[in-house]
Write a protein that holds these residues in place. Structure first.
Motif, PDB file in Angstrom:
ATOM      1  N   ALA A   1      12.799  -5.892 -12.825  1.00 47.91           N
ATOM      2  CA  ALA A   1      12.446  -5.441 -14.177  1.00 47.91           C
ATOM      3  C   ALA A   1      11.061  -4.829 -14.147  1.00 47.91           C
ATOM      4  CB  ALA A   1      12.492  -6.598 -15.170  1.00 47.91           C
ATOM      5  N   LEU A   2      10.937  -3.639 -14.710  1.00 43.63           N
ATOM      6  CA  LEU A   2       9.671  -2.917 -14.779  1.00 43.63           C
ATOM      7  C   LEU A   2       9.354  -2.654 -16.245  1.00 43.63           C
ATOM      8  CD1 LEU A   2      10.449  -0.236 -12.030  1.00 43.63           C
ATOM      9  CD2 LEU A   2       9.191  -2.383 -11.720  1.00 43.63           C
ATOM     10  N   SER A   3       8.122  -2.973 -16.662  1.00 47.52           N
ATOM     11  CA  SER A   3       7.743  -2.740 -18.053  1.00 47.52           C
ATOM     12  C   SER A   3       6.283  -2.340 -18.108  1.00 47.52           C
ATOM     13  CB  SER A   3       8.022  -3.985 -18.894  1.00 47.52           C
ATOM     14  OG  SER A   3       7.970  -3.679 -20.274  1.00 47.52           O
ATOM     15  N   GLY A   4       5.807  -2.074 -19.353  1.00 47.14           N
ATOM     16  CA  GLY A   4       4.504  -1.453 -19.532  1.00 47.14           C
ATOM     17  C   GLY A   4       4.629   0.058 -19.478  1.00 47.14           C
ATOM     18  N   ILE A   5       5.793   0.568 -19.843  1.00 44.25           N
ATOM     19  CA  ILE A   5       6.134   1.979 -19.664  1.00 44.25           C
ATOM     20  C   ILE A   5       6.437   2.598 -21.028  1.00 44.25           C
ATOM     21  CG2 ILE A   5       7.723   3.584 -18.527  1.00 44.25           C
ATOM     22  CD1 ILE A   5       8.472   1.133 -16.683  1.00 44.25           C
ATOM     23  N   LEU A   6       5.793   3.697 -21.344  1.00 46.19           N
ATOM     24  CA  LEU A   6       6.141   4.436 -22.548  1.00 46.19           C
ATOM     25  C   LEU A   6       7.456   5.177 -22.343  1.00 46.19           C
ATOM     26  CD1 LEU A   6       2.621   5.881 -23.380  1.00 46.19           C
ATOM     27  CD2 LEU A   6       3.853   4.185 -24.736  1.00 46.19           C
ATOM     28  N   THR A   7       8.164   5.444 -23.445  1.00 41.74           N
ATOM     29  CA  THR A   7       9.442   6.139 -23.357  1.00 41.74           C
ATOM     30  C   THR A   7       9.329   7.442 -22.578  1.00 41.74           C
ATOM     31  OG1 THR A   7      10.030   5.207 -25.515  1.00 41.74           O
ATOM     32  CG2 THR A   7      11.343   7.060 -24.729  1.00 41.74           C
TER      33      THR A   7
ATOM     34  N   LEU B   1      10.023  -7.641 -24.117  1.00 38.31           N
ATOM     35  CA  LEU B   1      11.180  -7.080 -23.433  1.00 38.31           C
ATOM     36  C   LEU B   1      11.475  -7.826 -22.140  1.00 38.31           C
ATOM     37  CD1 LEU B   1      10.410  -3.293 -24.002  1.00 38.31           C
ATOM     38  CD2 LEU B   1      12.438  -4.498 -24.851  1.00 38.31           C
ATOM     39  N   CYS B   2      10.428  -8.188 -21.417  1.00 38.56           N
ATOM     40  CA  CYS B   2      10.624  -8.931 -20.169  1.00 38.56           C
ATOM     41  C   CYS B   2      11.123 -10.350 -20.438  1.00 38.56           C
ATOM     42  CB  CYS B   2       9.324  -8.972 -19.373  1.00 38.56           C
ATOM     43  SG  CYS B   2       8.822  -7.370 -18.704  1.00 38.56           S
ATOM     44  N   MET B   3      10.596 -10.993 -21.462  1.00 43.83           N
ATOM     45  CA  MET B   3      11.027 -12.352 -21.793  1.00 43.83           C
ATOM     46  C   MET B   3      12.503 -12.369 -22.181  1.00 43.83           C
ATOM     47  SD  MET B   3       8.421 -14.485 -21.480  1.00 43.83           S
ATOM     48  CE  MET B   3       8.516 -15.831 -22.657  1.00 43.83           C
ATOM     49  N   GLN B   4      12.920 -11.388 -22.965  1.00 36.38           N
ATOM     50  CA  GLN B   4      14.327 -11.315 -23.364  1.00 36.38           C
ATOM     51  C   GLN B   4      15.230 -11.151 -22.155  1.00 36.38           C
ATOM     52  OE1 GLN B   4      14.058  -7.992 -26.022  1.00 36.38           O
ATOM     53  NE2 GLN B   4      12.841  -9.126 -27.523  1.00 36.38           N
TER      54      GLN B   4
ATOM     55  N   SER C   1      -1.316 -13.933 -17.980  1.00 35.45           N
ATOM     56  CA  SER C   1      -1.422 -15.317 -18.446  1.00 35.45           C
ATOM     57  C   SER C   1      -0.444 -16.246 -17.741  1.00 35.45           C
ATOM     58  CB  SER C   1      -1.161 -15.373 -19.955  1.00 35.45           C
ATOM     59  OG  SER C   1       0.202 -15.055 -20.221  1.00 35.45           O
ATOM     60  N   GLY C   2       0.495 -15.677 -16.968  1.00 33.35           N
ATOM     61  CA  GLY C   2       1.528 -16.476 -16.317  1.00 33.35           C
ATOM     62  C   GLY C   2       2.775 -16.653 -17.145  1.00 33.35           C
ATOM     63  N   ILE C   3       2.818 -16.013 -18.308  1.00 35.66           N
ATOM     64  CA  ILE C   3       3.897 -16.243 -19.262  1.00 35.66           C
ATOM     65  C   ILE C   3       5.280 -15.974 -18.676  1.00 35.66           C
ATOM     66  CG2 ILE C   3       3.572 -13.926 -20.239  1.00 35.66           C
ATOM     67  CD1 ILE C   3       4.470 -15.000 -22.931  1.00 35.66           C
ATOM     68  N   LEU C   4       5.435 -14.902 -17.889  1.00 37.25           N
ATOM     69  CA  LEU C   4       6.765 -14.551 -17.383  1.00 37.25           C
ATOM     70  C   LEU C   4       7.205 -15.497 -16.274  1.00 37.25           C
ATOM     71  CD1 LEU C   4       6.464 -10.653 -17.322  1.00 37.25           C
ATOM     72  CD2 LEU C   4       7.416 -12.112 -19.115  1.00 37.25           C
ATOM     73  N   GLY C   5       6.314 -15.790 -15.355  1.00 42.57           N
ATOM     74  CA  GLY C   5       6.665 -16.698 -14.275  1.00 42.57           C
ATOM     75  C   GLY C   5       6.957 -18.103 -14.773  1.00 42.57           C
TER      76      GLY C   5
ATOM     77  N   VAL D   1      12.404  -9.922  -9.421  1.00 40.01           N
ATOM     78  CA  VAL D   1      11.016  -9.458  -9.470  1.00 40.01           C
ATOM     79  C   VAL D   1      10.776  -8.818 -10.828  1.00 40.01           C
ATOM     80  CG1 VAL D   1       9.305  -7.873  -8.510  1.00 40.01           C
ATOM     81  CG2 VAL D   1      10.868  -9.094  -6.983  1.00 40.01           C
ATOM     82  N   VAL D   2       9.692  -9.201 -11.478  1.00 36.70           N
ATOM     83  CA  VAL D   2       9.327  -8.595 -12.751  1.00 36.70           C
ATOM     84  C   VAL D   2       7.896  -8.095 -12.633  1.00 36.70           C
ATOM     85  CG1 VAL D   2       8.687 -10.842 -13.715  1.00 36.70           C
ATOM     86  CG2 VAL D   2       9.178  -8.938 -15.251  1.00 36.70           C
ATOM     87  N   ALA D   3       7.671  -6.859 -13.065  1.00 35.72           N
ATOM     88  CA  ALA D   3       6.343  -6.243 -12.999  1.00 35.72           C
ATOM     89  C   ALA D   3       6.045  -5.612 -14.349  1.00 35.72           C
ATOM     90  CB  ALA D   3       6.283  -5.196 -11.894  1.00 35.72           C
ATOM     91  N   ASN D   4       5.214  -6.261 -15.130  1.00 35.79           N
ATOM     92  CA  ASN D   4       4.824  -5.763 -16.446  1.00 35.79           C
ATOM     93  C   ASN D   4       3.376  -5.301 -16.344  1.00 35.79           C
ATOM     94  OD1 ASN D   4       4.604  -5.213 -19.182  1.00 35.79           O
ATOM     95  ND2 ASN D   4       4.196  -7.343 -19.723  1.00 35.79           N
ATOM     96  N   ILE D   5       3.190  -4.096 -15.819  1.00 37.91           N
ATOM     97  CA  ILE D   5       1.844  -3.528 -15.726  1.00 37.91           C
ATOM     98  C   ILE D   5       1.843  -2.216 -16.512  1.00 37.91           C
ATOM     99  CG2 ILE D   5       0.935  -4.806 -13.781  1.00 37.91           C
ATOM    100  CD1 ILE D   5       1.962  -2.736 -11.871  1.00 37.91           C
ATOM    101  N   LEU D   6       1.685  -1.081 -15.890  1.00 40.92           N
ATOM    102  CA  LEU D   6       1.795   0.201 -16.586  1.00 40.92           C
ATOM    103  C   LEU D   6       2.412   1.230 -15.648  1.00 40.92           C
ATOM    104  CD1 LEU D   6      -1.543   0.340 -18.615  1.00 40.92           C
ATOM    105  CD2 LEU D   6       0.756   0.129 -19.556  1.00 40.92           C
ATOM    106  N   ALA D   7       2.824   2.360 -16.225  1.00 41.59           N
ATOM    107  CA  ALA D   7       3.644   3.319 -15.491  1.00 41.59           C
ATOM    108  C   ALA D   7       2.982   3.848 -14.228  1.00 41.59           C
ATOM    109  CB  ALA D   7       4.025   4.484 -16.407  1.00 41.59           C
TER     110      ALA D   7
END
Length: 294
Positions: free
Chosen positions: A253-259, A147-150, A169-173, A226-232
């Motif tokens: 962008a914030l991700s790692g979040i359940l609906t 979702l963050c990559m898209q 892993s550095g993938i987003l940056g 700023v992108v933060a893909n951790i958890l809620a």
């Protein structure tokens, strides 16, 4: 080497004790599983959380005397009224090779591909991120990363500064730099993540544009994205730190979040950000927003 796996049903109060016993009786590794699919979220640094009903999994050499291990468990006081366990033979595999063989190039959006470093590039004309995640999270296969990559494929513009909070892993940056960003600051609590990000940056010839920090060393700056893909839980708890990185009018962008958690995270940031519609994939969501300009 062939292996035997012992699965022992226990509780959160006894899980660590059972783990210690299995290690003491010859287990080569021990892990924990949820017995009833109860969600558990990212603990804070230094915190260990177990499920109410936990399965402790011990990995033993196939030649190990497992009858002795079972007998010892049955004599443990809290198992005397009934020990629930299962022994399983594991196929003898090169597990690293098995994982590598099943990690394929993945396309995100219109321009962006993530390619394992040991595979051929499907489209040399595309924006290609060459990745070897090592021990750090982030291959693009998990919905939160995808979702963050898209999103990055849609929003990154030339000369932007990007903060990747929880860089893994550095993938987003690295993707942001390959898409045209000028500078990336990556932050993670795990030294192995910092190491993996650095190696992947070198692999993608962007090491000179990415700065990597543990939280105690993190710099003060305001970024365009700023992108933060951790958890809620951490996203909500660390709101003031994360939001401070976003310049007025900047994107988040914030991700790692359940609906089911989306409204809690949005509420934490609502005083400073205007949110876009929620984007969902496989019960995970991505929240994107623009910081209000005062």
């Amino acid at each position: 080497m062939p292996w035997i796996q012992l699965r022992v049903n226990t509780t959160e109060l006894k899980a660590e004790q059972v783990s210690d016993m299995l290690m003491g009786w010859g287990a080569q590794a021990v892990s924990f599983l949820d017995a009833h699919d109860t969600p558990i979220y990212e603990p804070m640094p230094g915190e260990v959380i177990y499920w109410t009903n936990t399965i402790v999994v011990g990995l033993f050499d196939a030649e190990h005397p497992m009858a002795e291990v079972i007998s010892q468990l049955q004599n443990v006081s809290f198992f005397k009224h009934g020990l629930e366990y299962k022994l399983e033979q594991l196929e003898d595999k090169d597990w690293e090779r098995e994982w590598m063989d099943n990690f394929h190039p993945i396309k995100f959006g219109e321009r962006l591909w993530v390619c394992p470093s040991w595979r051929d590039i499907p489209d040399p004309t595309a924006v290609n991120v060459m990745l070897d995640p090592g021990l750090a999270f982030g291959t693009g296969t998990h919905p939160t990363t995808a979702l963050c990559m898209q999103w990055l494929d849609q929003v990154i513009q030339p000369d932007q500064t990007v903060v990747d909070f929880g860089c893994g892993s550095g993938i987003l940056g690295i993707a942001a730099l390959k898409l045209g960003a000028k500078r990336v600051v990556g932050i993670d609590i795990d030294p192995q993540a910092i190491e993996a990000s650095g190696k992947n940056a070198e692999r993608n010839n962007v090491a000179g544009q990415i700065e990597l920090y543990l939280p105690k060393d993190q710099p003060k700056l305001e970024a365009d994205v700023v992108v933060a893909n951790i958890l809620a839980g951490p996203l909500a708890d660390l709101k003031n730190i994360i939001s401070a990185y976003v310049k007025p009018g900047g994107l988040l962008a914030l991700s790692g979040i359940l609906t089911s958690q989306a409204h809690v995270v949005m509420a934490a940031y609502a005083d400073e950000f205007t949110f876009d519609p929620i984007v969902e994939q496989e019960e995970w969501v991505r929240l994107t927003a623009r910081k209000v300009e005062l």
